[in-house]
Every structure is written in C-alpha cells, then in structure tokens.
Design a protein around this motif. Structure first.
Motif, PDB file in Angstrom:
ATOM      1  N   VAL A 204      97.714  61.478  13.814  1.00 16.91           N
ATOM      2  CA  VAL A 204      97.942  62.924  13.746  1.00 16.91           C
ATOM      3  C   VAL A 204      97.767  63.409  12.306  1.00 16.91           C
ATOM      4  CG1 VAL A 204      99.697  64.713  13.964  1.00 16.91           C
ATOM      5  CG2 VAL A 204      99.417  63.037  15.767  1.00 16.91           C
TER       6      VAL A 204
ATOM      7  N   LEU B 203      89.750  74.419  14.750  1.00 18.25           N
ATOM      8  CA  LEU B 203      90.296  75.364  15.729  1.00 18.25           C
ATOM      9  C   LEU B 203      90.260  76.813  15.239  1.00 18.25           C
ATOM     10  CD1 LEU B 203      93.360  73.522  17.307  1.00 18.25           C
ATOM     11  CD2 LEU B 203      91.131  74.007  18.323  1.00 18.25           C
TER      12      LEU B 203
ATOM     13  N   THR C 267      92.879  71.693  12.422  1.00 18.34           N
ATOM     14  CA  THR C 267      93.181  73.086  12.082  1.00 18.34           C
ATOM     15  C   THR C 267      91.921  73.816  11.655  1.00 18.34           C
ATOM     16  OG1 THR C 267      93.750  72.354   9.863  1.00 18.34           O
ATOM     17  CG2 THR C 267      95.572  72.821  11.346  1.00 18.34           C
TER      18      THR C 267
ATOM     19  N   ILE D 172      98.143  81.853  14.146  1.00 15.29           N
ATOM     20  CA  ILE D 172      98.398  80.435  14.458  1.00 15.29           C
ATOM     21  C   ILE D 172      97.149  79.609  14.184  1.00 15.29           C
ATOM     22  CG2 ILE D 172      99.017  78.799  16.283  1.00 15.29           C
ATOM     23  CD1 ILE D 172     100.601  81.038  17.594  1.00 15.29           C
ATOM     24  N   PHE D 173      96.018  80.065  14.708  1.00 15.85           N
ATOM     25  CA  PHE D 173      94.764  79.329  14.490  1.00 15.85           C
ATOM     26  C   PHE D 173      94.005  79.988  13.352  1.00 15.85           C
ATOM     27  CE2 PHE D 173      95.896  78.813  18.958  1.00 15.85           C
ATOM     28  CZ  PHE D 173      95.945  77.438  19.046  1.00 15.85           C
TER      29      PHE D 173
ATOM     30  N   GLN E  63      92.278  77.545   8.532  1.00 17.92           N
ATOM     31  CA  GLN E  63      92.467  77.084   7.154  1.00 17.92           C
ATOM     32  C   GLN E  63      92.615  75.578   7.121  1.00 17.92           C
ATOM     33  OE1 GLN E  63      95.435  78.267   4.417  1.00 17.92           O
ATOM     34  NE2 GLN E  63      95.032  80.441   4.692  1.00 17.92           N
ATOM     35  N   LYS E  64      91.998  74.983   6.155  1.00 19.27           N
ATOM     36  CA  LYS E  64      92.193  73.545   5.987  1.00 19.27           C
ATOM     37  C   LYS E  64      93.544  73.334   5.314  1.00 19.27           C
ATOM     38  CE  LYS E  64      89.551  69.614   4.339  1.00 19.27           C
ATOM     39  NZ  LYS E  64      89.110  68.795   5.421  1.00 19.27           N
ATOM     40  N   VAL E  65      94.254  72.316   5.763  1.00 19.08           N
ATOM     41  CA  VAL E  65      95.528  72.005   5.118  1.00 19.08           C
ATOM     42  C   VAL E  65      95.485  70.578   4.585  1.00 19.08           C
ATOM     43  CG1 VAL E  65      96.899  73.587   6.504  1.00 19.08           C
ATOM     44  CG2 VAL E  65      96.529  71.251   7.295  1.00 19.08           C
ATOM     45  N   THR E  66      96.463  70.224   3.793  1.00 14.72           N
ATOM     46  CA  THR E  66      96.557  68.879   3.249  1.00 14.72           C
ATOM     47  C   THR E  66      97.797  68.211   3.817  1.00 14.72           C
ATOM     48  OG1 THR E  66      95.635  69.751   1.212  1.00 14.72           O
ATOM     49  CG2 THR E  66      96.611  67.551   1.107  1.00 14.72           C
ATOM     50  N   VAL E  67      97.656  66.975   4.252  1.00 11.21           N
ATOM     51  CA  VAL E  67      98.830  66.206   4.654  1.00 11.21           C
ATOM     52  C   VAL E  67      98.960  65.079   3.633  1.00 11.21           C
ATOM     53  CG1 VAL E  67      99.920  64.862   6.455  1.00 11.21           C
ATOM     54  CG2 VAL E  67      98.492  66.792   7.066  1.00 11.21           C
ATOM     55  N   GLY E  68      99.930  65.220   2.765  1.00 10.05           N
ATOM     56  CA  GLY E  68     100.035  64.328   1.611  1.00 10.05           C
ATOM     57  C   GLY E  68     100.898  63.102   1.856  1.00 10.05           C
TER      58      GLY E  68
ATOM     59  N   TYR F 102      94.902  66.056  11.817  1.00 13.04           N
ATOM     60  CA  TYR F 102      95.422  67.417  11.822  1.00 13.04           C
ATOM     61  C   TYR F 102      94.630  68.377  10.919  1.00 13.04           C
ATOM     62  CZ  TYR F 102      98.419  71.426  11.751  1.00 13.04           C
ATOM     63  OH  TYR F 102      98.869  72.718  11.845  1.00 13.04           O
TER      64      TYR F 102
END
Lengths: 704, 170
Positions: free
Chosen positions: A392, A403, A400, A416-417, A420-425, A396
């Motif tokens: 995930v 989507l 994002t 909600i959609f 935007q790109k996000v970072t999971v650190g 993820y």
C-alpha cells in the motif's frame, strides 16, 4: 569489428528468442500428442538458452571493454576513463543491459533445471519447461524489440541538416556515428556493494521462477501432493539466500554511498526488492507444515504465486519509470507490457488454483491452537501484514496520481481525488511495520520450543523457562547501567530471548547425545548439525537475523546526529565524540572527478582516536555529486561524518553532519551468519536421494 | 484455545505499546557558535520534507543546491518566528502535498493510516476462522515427531525421539 560483434551478439539474442518460442511450442505439442521425442526436444531447447545468451552477453562485454561508443548502450554507461572492472559491471548499469543480464541469469536456471534428473517427475516436465520459457521469452521480447542493447548510433543526412539516430539496422544513407567518449556509469553505482547487489538481487528473482514453475506444473497435472515442494526445497532456499543477499548488499551500498547515515530509507526501489522476500520467507516456513503435516497446500500455492508476481512487479516498478510518474509509465512500452504480463500470469495462476482448490484440500486437521503449526501461521500472518503495508505504501502515491481523472470527471469529489502526488516516507513505514517485526522476533524465540500438532502451556513453559531466565539478564544489566529507553530495553530483551533459545536448542540436543553416548560434547554438536542440517541451519539463520536486529535497533532507536559549521581548527561535539576540522583540499582526478576531501580529527572522551576523510566527489561527465562519508567503525558503534558544505577556495569554514550509529556493524556481521546458516541448510547432500527414493516408493505404493 | 487467546492479547498489547511510541532521532546540541536558528533546528523540520525533484531523498540529507536553498528558506522563516506547521504549509501551498513525508490526514489519504491496522485485524480474523474450521479434536494420531516436549524427567524419551528423527534422515 563493431559490426561483427554486434551481429554475433544480436544474432545469438534473436536465436535465443526463437529457440525459446520453439521450446514452448514443442512442449505444448509434445504434451498434447504424448510424444516423448518432442518433449525431449523442448528440453534441449531450454538447455540451449544459456549457451546462446552467453554469446550475446560476451559480445556486449567486449563492446563495453573496447569503448565501442557506436553502440548506443555502450556510450550511455561507459566512458574511456572507467577501469575495466567497472566497464564489465556496466552490463547491468542501464535498462537494456539489465534486461539482457536478467535473461541470461534466467537462462542459467533454465539450463540447470533442464539438466536435472526428470525420470521420476516426467509429468511435470512439459509444464515446467513452458512456465520457465514463457518467463524467459517475456524478458527476451523486451530485450529484442524494445530495449535492445545492440542498437547503434547513426549519422543521418536529411533536409534539416544532419542528426544522430539510434537504430538496430542502418537507416538509408546513414553512416555509423561514434561519439568521442561515453557518458560514463552513474557514479552512485561505482561501489563494490552496487557491483554485486544487482546480480544477487536478480539471481534471487530468477531462481524463484523455478519453484513457481513446479507449483504451476503441480496445479496443472493435479499431482498436488508434497512432491513439488520436495523438489523445489533446495531451489527455494538458494533463491531466498540470493534475495536476502541482494537486500543486505543494497543496504550496505546505501550506507556507504548515499550519505544519509542510514541503510534503509523505505525507498520504493528498496521496497520493490523487499516485497518478494516478504512472501518468500513465510513460504520457507509454511512448506514445512505441508511436509510434516500435509496442511496448508492452498496457502503455499498462494505464497509461491504471490512471490513470482511480486518479483515481476518489483522489476516492473524499477524498470518502467512508473515511480517517477504515472505518465512516464505510459510513455515507455515496457510499462504496459510488464503490467499485461503480470496480469496474465497472475490471472492464469489464480484460475488454475481455483480449478484445483478442492484437490488441495488438507488431509489432516489442525489439532491445537497451541502448536507449532499455529505459530507458523501467526508468523505467516505477520509477514503478509508487513507485505500489505509495504504494498500500500508503495502503490498509494501512484494510485492517488492515477486517480486524478476521477476528480476531474466528478468535480463533487475532486477534493478527494485530487490527482496530487503524495510522499509516503520512512517514518510511516517504521511506525506501521515496527510492531510486526518485533512480533516476528518474538515468535522466532517461542516457535522452536513448541511441538508439532499440540503443545501445552506446561510443556512450553518447561522448555522455555531456562532460556527466558537467562535472557532477562540483558534487560536487568541494561537498566542497571542506566538505560532508560524502555522500548530499547524491551527490544534488546527480545533479541536476548531468541539468542538464548537458539543456543539452548543446540546445547540441549548435543548435551543429551553426549551424555548418552559418553562422547565429547562438541563432537556430538557437530554430528547433530550434520545430520539435520535443515533444522540447525535454520536456527543459525535465526541467530543471524537476531544479530542483524541488533544493528537495526541500534540505528532506529539510539542513533544521534548533529550538524555543525565550524572553522579550521575548531571543533564540534556529538555525545562522547569530538571532531576538529583540520584541513580541506579540492583537486581534480584523472578519471574526471573533482574531489573535495576534508581531514577531520576524531576524539572519543577526549582521546584522539584517529582521522576521518569525508568527501564530496563531483563527476564532470554526469554532472552528479556523490557524498562519501568518513566512518570510524567498531563493534560497538559507527561514527559517521558527512561533508555537507564548505567555503570554496579559502576553505576557512566547513559544514559537517555527524552521526553516531550504535551497533550497526552487527547488521553486516549478522548477514554473514545468515549466509552461513543458509549454506548449512541448503548445501546439497547425498542422503537427499535416499529420502527422495523413499518418498517416491511411498507414493508409488499409494497410487499403485 | 484459551491459552492462545491470552498470548494473542499479550502480543496485541506489546504491538500497541510499540506502535504508539515511534522512535525519534535524538539531536545533540552544544557545538559552539552556530547560525541562528541552528542547522539542527532546520534539519528537524527538513527531515520530514521532500523536495519535488530529488525523489525519495529527505530534505535534511539531500545534497543538491536546490535542497540547500530550501533549507536556507526554512532557516529564514524560523528566524522570522514561523512555526513548524506554518513553514510546512508554506511549502505545501507552493509545491503540493508531496513535499510532506506523510500525506495529510484527510480524504483518500486515510487509506494508508487505516490499512496497517486493518491488515492485521482482517488477517487475524481469517486465521481465526481458518484454524477454527480445521481444528477438530483428533486424539488417536501418532505422537508428535519433534522433540520439543521434554522435561528433565523425560530425558530418555527425548533422546529416543532425537535419535529416531536423526535416523530418519540419515
């Protein structure tokens, strides 16, 4: 000269592709028509893949070594100033070369599996050949048609003047174009860890194709007893060893080269390599349940299918460009092809599994919640939970971004959609997976003391009280010397528990035998290990993991760091360490680097313990900087300095980042123990044949 | 059966305690005259940020010029009295959520905060159902073949099992 090399290499590559296709066709036909000679011919085709691809690989290596920059790949990954050994390793320094190298390693295993004694598993053969060759063919398609390492550069005259194009064959009226020099290998890859890391990682990846092939063969033929597991047991262990080595070497590389004081950043590329390991490890454990108790047949199939597709998925993540952007993924044909192939193999595997679902029914029942089987299942649960988390976390940000179109199409949900790109650190991964890792270590301590079928609290208690009592010495001592990091105390206790249990297991067996036979304890210990290598090798692996855990705990819980800008002769402090900034020199090297090298004196508790030379290399060719830390490494801790910045020319002031990494060396020491343990467990043995024959006879007796 | 539940419960408590206290990097101080705010104060914020260009390298350790400039910006904002949240918001306004090391807890992003716990709960439930359906009181099966159940008084039995096990393999 170039033409000959290219033609030879390309010819062998295309021929391998044709031979693989032929092998698949012959295996299918041979099976349908029940013609043994066709099957035999398919097997020979599989045998041929390795020698053929070896020719191809040899040609590329010669091209690399001889600076034939007319070949596009050579100009991308080498330059004249690179030493010969780096030119050889440039084979896996870029996309086309990596794919060819992957295929070549796959061919080694194809050929090895073709050479095995098939007399007792004839019915598996066509399907193993098909699965292995289909996988190989997929990679060959990518190499031949999309990322061909033999593509050359051509100068073309057209209306706009002249331009250089990349093409496999000569465009009309074009002449071969040879750049003066190549772009050189990415400097980050010029490290011993990175030289061995990709081969190990790829070996781990390709060797897992073999257990998967046998699993699929078992599903198709309906021979769903433990035979496929027995055949692939050693393959799996070796594959697991390569996967683990790949991970450890990658960590070491990150620690030495990336210059951020750590060994694991939960980078998507690292996670891509970790995910197959997260299913391979429980697989190693749960196959034991199937062998001992005939249970978990379905689950083992699921794990081996997952491992295979996670390997493809990992390669896809790294190779398709999807990580930097969803749009980069669509721009290259590699991405969609990979995606399609993963979907296809996963779909077919799952379909086959559902077809055999009932046949994979468990013969025996689980007798107790409190048994080794149940604990193994718990171990499986934790591993899969970590896998889900990592999966995930990796997907993820991609999801994002992908989507975003939903938000565009339906403005009411656009908040909600967002697309935007996000970072999971790293912090998220550490928080989410940390408890599961701790629980796994705990299970490693308890599991060896539980019995198959059924245990009781009483029997477990009787077994565990001695090692547990011993293990409590560690936290007591730690608290006594003033440690107040309770989480750390708990973590150290866990490692002490596993160590005590492991040592106790060895001691118990050897002591009992030595008492009874009136022989030397160590002689008996040696015999004990020799006669059940799988079990005791496994315990050694556990011990290796515990040592590695010490390093992880040291960095994760006790790392300290500071950054300071100091003048010449001034000092900075971190804990019991002081440094003084003595000097800094900037100079150019023969191999096109600009090096800034600081000289720093290190003091521990006021005593001078040595000098360190943190460096910043700037590679002119690739315009890339590389930070090489100065490290003082001992069994107790690493003192790790990075040169962050400095005043140019005058060098009056410089900025250093200091890290204190307790115990991190045990991470590397533990990995050696792990390798040793795996070798003990996986080394081919003579008695194996006897066991196999016995198993075969039992089966023959049952079916006959 | 009850035993295992107790064990599971204990394990869950351990998991919860562990999970509640994420390890933090300890920053050392006292390095003589430093710029204000110090590099350590800047890095404490920078380590939870990523610039959009250098993928997957936290801002506090990234070596590029652009990232050094970002760190200087953080220093300036700190000197002006901005809080950590204000500084992060500033960068989010300019470059989007991706500059944060963790997605903000809203909307779809909740997925990644719920998944870890959910993975465990669903897995535990599947395991519970699975074992429950498999488990049946089977009494008349042969003895356990491994020798885990040994006490001082059962040494002989242990030895014979051990020998049996080794013989089987040799």
């Amino acid at each position: 000269m170039v033409d000959t090399l290219v033609n030879f290499g390309l010819g062998a590559l295309v021929l391998t592709f044709v031979v693989s296709l032929y092998g698949i066709g012959a295996a299918v036909l041979g099976y349908l028509r029940k013609q043994d000679n066709l099957l035999e011919s398919a097997r020979h085709a599989m045998l041929l893949t390795f020698p053929l691809l070896t020719i191809s690989v040899t040609m590329i290596v010669i091209l690399l070594l001889q600076n034939h920059f007319e070949v596009s790949y050579v100009s991308q990954v080498t330059s004249r100033s690179m030493p010969a050994y780096l030119k050889v390793t440039a084979l896996w320094g870029g996309q086309p070369g990596s794919l060819l190298f992957w295929s070549w390693l796959m061919a080694i295993f194809s050929t090895m599996v073709a050479l095995r004694d098939w007399s007792r598993d004839r019915e598996f053969m066509p399907w193993v050949i098909i699965v292995v060759l289909v996988t190989l063919t997929f990679f060959l398609v990518l190499t031949v048609f999309f990322e061909n390492p033999f593509a050359r550069l051509w100068a073309v005259q057209n209306a706009m003047g002249g331009e250089v194009v990349e093409s496999l064959f000569r465009p009309a009226g074009a002449t071969l174009f040879a750049p003066q020099d190549g772009q050189g290998l990415n400097p980050l890859l010029r490290h011993p860890g990175m030289l061995i890391h990709p081969p190990m990682q790829y070996l781990g990846f390709v060797s897992f194709v073999i257990p998967y092939a046998f699993a699929i063969a078992a599903l198709i033929t309906g021979r769903t007893d433990t035979r496929w597991i027995r055949i692939t047991r050693k393959w799996t262990l070796w594959a697991w060893l390569f996967l683990s080595l790949g991970l450890v070497l990658g960590m070491r590389w990150a620690y030495d080269v990336l210059g951020w004081g750590g060994y694991w950043g939960w980078d998507p590329v690292e996670n891509a390599a970790l995910m197959p390991w997260l299913t391979a490890t429980p697989f190693l454990h749960s196959v034991m349940i199937q062998e001992k108790r005939g249970q978990l047949k379905r689950w083992n199939m699921i794990l081996v299918i997952l491992t295979y597709d996670l390997i493809l998925f990992g390669t896809f993540l790294v190779r398709s460009g999807v990580l930097s952007s969803v749009h980069a993924f669509a721009a290259s044909p590699i991405g969609p092809l990979f995606f399609g192939f993963i979907a296809l193999t996963f779909g077919v595997s799952v379909y086959l599994l559902t077809q055999r679902w009932d046949a994979l029914h468990t013969d025996t029942q689980m007798t107790s919640w409190f048994s080794r089987e149940a604990f193994f299942l718990l171990n499986n649960l934790f591993f899969v939970a970590i896998l889900v988390i990592v999966f995930v976390g990796v997907t993820y940000p991609i999801t994002t971004e992908a989507l975003g179109f939903v938000g565009e199409a339906f403005p009411s949900v656009s908040h909600i959609f967002t697309g935007q790109k996000v970072t999971v650190g790293a912090d998220w991964y550490e928080r989410a997976t940390g408890p599961f890792w701790a629980a796994l270590i705990f299970l490693m301590g308890v599991c060896p003391l539980t019995a198959w079928r059924i245990s009781t609290m009483k029997s477990l208690g009787r077994n565990i009280w001695k090692p547990t009592a011993v293990s409590f010495v560690v936290p007591v001592v730690l608290v006594a010397v003033g440690m107040r990091n309770w989480l750390g105390v708990f973590a150290f206790w866990l490692t002490a528990l596993v160590t005590a249990v492991t040592v106790y297991e060895f001691y118990k067996g050897a002591a009992a035998r030595s008492r009874r036979n009136q022989t030397n304890f160590f002689v008996e210990l040696w015999k004990l290990i020799g006669r059940n290598r799988r079990r005791y090798g496994g315990y050694m692996i556990h011990f290796g993991i515990v040592l590695m855990a010490l390093g992880v705990i040291g960095i994760e819980m006790f790392q300290t760091q500071t950054q300071a800008t100091i003048g010449l002769g001034e000092s900075a402090t971190l804990g019991e360490y002081d440094i003084t900034y003595d000097s800094l020199a900037e100079f150019d090297t023969a191999d096109n680097r600009n090096v800034a090298r600081a000289v720093v004196s290190v003091y521990k508790d006021g005593d001078r313990v040595g000098e360190l030379y943190p460096r910043r290399d700037f590679f002119y060719e690739s315009r890339q900087p590389m930070t090489i830390p100065g490290v003082r490494s001992t069994l107790g801790d690493d003192f790790y300095i990075i040169l962050v910045d400095w005043q140019p020319i005058s060098t009056q002031r410089a900025t250093f980042k200091l890290y204190h990494n307790p115990l991190v060396n045990w991470l590397w020491i533990g990995s050696f123990v792990l390798i040793f343990g795996t070798l003990v467990a996986a080394w081919p043995e003579r008695e194996n044949e006897a066991v196999r024959t016995a198993a075969h006879e039992t089966r023959a007796a049952v079916t006959g | 059966m009850r035993n295992l539940r107790i064990w599971l419960l204990a394990l869950l408590v351990v998991v919860a305690v562990y999970g509640a206290a994420p390890p933090k990097v300890v920053l050392a101080q006292d390095n003589g005259p430093q710029p204000t705010p110090s590099d350590d104060e800047v890095n404490a914020i920078a380590r939870e940020m990523y610039c959009p260009v250098c993928e997957n390298i936290p801002l506090d350790v990234c070596g590029t010029q652009a990232c050094a400039q970002w760190r200087e910006q953080i220093r300036e904002k700190l000197a002006e009295g901005w809080t950590e949240d204000q500084i992060k918001d500033y960068f989010v306004q300019l470059y989007g959520d991706r500059v944060l090391s963790e997605p903000p807890r809203r909307g779809l992003n909740w997925v990644i905060y719920i998944v870890p716990g959910l993975a465990f709960v669903v897995g535990a439930y599947v395991l519970y159902r699975g074992i429950k359906t498999w488990t049946a009181p089977v009494v008349d099966e042969p003895e356990s073949e491994e020798m885990a159940d040994t006490g001082a008084e059962e040494k002989d039995e242990y030895i014979s099992k051990l020998e049996e096990e080794l013989k089987k393999r040799g």
